[in-house]
Design an enzyme around this catalytic site. Structure first.
Site, mmCIF file in Angstrom:
data_model
loop_
_atom_site.group_PDB
_atom_site.id
_atom_site.type_symbol
_atom_site.label_atom_id
_atom_site.label_comp_id
_atom_site.label_asym_id
_atom_site.label_seq_id
_atom_site.Cartn_x
_atom_site.Cartn_y
_atom_site.Cartn_z
ATOM 1 N N HIS A 82 0.848 -1.183 0.000
ATOM 2 C CA HIS A 82 0.000 0.000 0.000
ATOM 3 C C HIS A 82 0.890 1.242 0.000
ATOM 4 C CE1 HIS A 82 1.085 0.100 4.234
ATOM 5 N NE2 HIS A 82 0.547 -1.103 4.419
ATOM 6 N N HIS A 116 4.050 1.259 2.196
ATOM 7 C CA HIS A 116 5.201 0.567 1.607
ATOM 8 C C HIS A 116 5.822 1.419 0.493
ATOM 9 C CE1 HIS A 116 2.783 -2.999 3.071
ATOM 10 N NE2 HIS A 116 3.957 -3.265 3.594
ATOM 11 N N ARG A 160 -3.491 -5.576 6.449
ATOM 12 C CA ARG A 160 -4.649 -6.215 7.072
ATOM 13 C C ARG A 160 -5.934 -5.406 6.888
ATOM 14 N NH1 ARG A 160 -2.955 -10.444 10.396
ATOM 15 N NH2 ARG A 160 -0.730 -10.426 10.873
#
Length: 277
Positions: A32, A35, A185
């Site tokens: 995402h 990162h 997550r």
């Protein structure tokens, strides 16, 4: 950008690369914007940027969690190319662990609290995989997000113990527009839980903005009660710790650098966040 599944082939490529400027971003995929920010910083600061995408089984104490961890390899490749990665390692478990890794690390007290207390073996698995990746890549600098604040402390201690000549760069948490810390997550949240989840950061920010006006225990109680008042969320723990030792404090005078670290369950999804206090 070149993508490798073979450790040997990546190593051969890196052996032909200037060794003095390798920046490395280890990830577990489902990438995402958080990162992306790590890779982009590595790109600005290094001649060569290597990224690993590997869901490490040894750091999961819950096999069901491992089985359901999100995997988006095609989207990961696109994001990494756009962010400027040179080499990407997407290995199998057998490539990383040709033999079982039986090493046991001793991190003193920093892995006995918070995540270490609730996820036995987790940080030993993190140390196993990160040390293995450091050996493969031979990086000079590595980049981690501060969302996993305790993990960074573990990796710093591992680097010290193993005498790696590696600089660790801790990068600020990247958040959604509503404050939720970006996490792989988050993809697993139901729409209802996703709508409720920003309350976590709202509560942390409100506590930090009190500027230590309330006692530590009262601050903790307020945060926990505010989040638990939403029936879709449940606090597993909220710790206010010395940011250097990760040990709980009972009074603000005990440490200059203090961190509030929290884990909240949003249905079946475990969300982690932290804030300087």
């Amino acid at each position: 950008m070149k993508v490798f599944t073979s450790v040997k082939e990546l190593r051969a490529e890196l052996d032909r690369t200037e060794q003095s400027g390798i920046g490395f971003v280890p990830t577990m995929g489902a990438l995402h914007a958080g990162h992306r920010s790590l890779v982009e910083r590595a790109r600005r600061e290094n001649a060569t940027v290597v990224v690993s995408v590997f869901v490490n089984p040894t750091q999961f104490n819950d096999k069901n969690d491992l089985r359901h961890y999100p995997r988006t390899p095609e989207a990961d490749r696109r994001l990494l190319e756009e962010a400027g990665a040179d080499f990407v390692l997407m290995p199998s478990v057998e490539e990383i662990y040709p033999e079982e890794d039986t090493r046991i690390f001793d991190f003193g007290q920093i892995d006995k609290v918070m995540e270490g207390a609730t996820r036995p073996g987790h940080f030993n698995g993190v140390a196993q995989v990160v040390s293995r990746l450091f050996d493969i890549v031979g990086c000079n600098t590595t980049y981690f997000g501060e969302k996993d604040f305790q993990q960074i402390a573990i990796i710093r201690e591992m680097v010290r113990q193993l005498n790696y000549p590696i600089r660790i760069v801790a990068c600020p948490i990247v958040r959604e527009s509503d404050g939720l810390a970006m996490s792989s997550r988050n993809l697993l949240l139901t729409p209802e839980h996703r709508k409720a989840a920003p309350l976590i950061y709202q509560s942390l920010r409100e506590a930090a903005e009190l500027h230590r006006a309330l006692p530590v225990e009262e601050t903790k109680r307020r945060v926990i009660e505010r989040i638990n008042a939403n029936p879709l969320l449940h606090v597993e723990y909220f710790s206010i710790v010395n940011a250097d030792t990760l040990q709980d404090i009972s009074d603000w005078s005990e440490a200059e650098n203090v961190r509030g670290c929290i884990v909240v369950h949003a249905g079946a999804v475990r969300l982690i966040d932290n804030i300087a206090m």
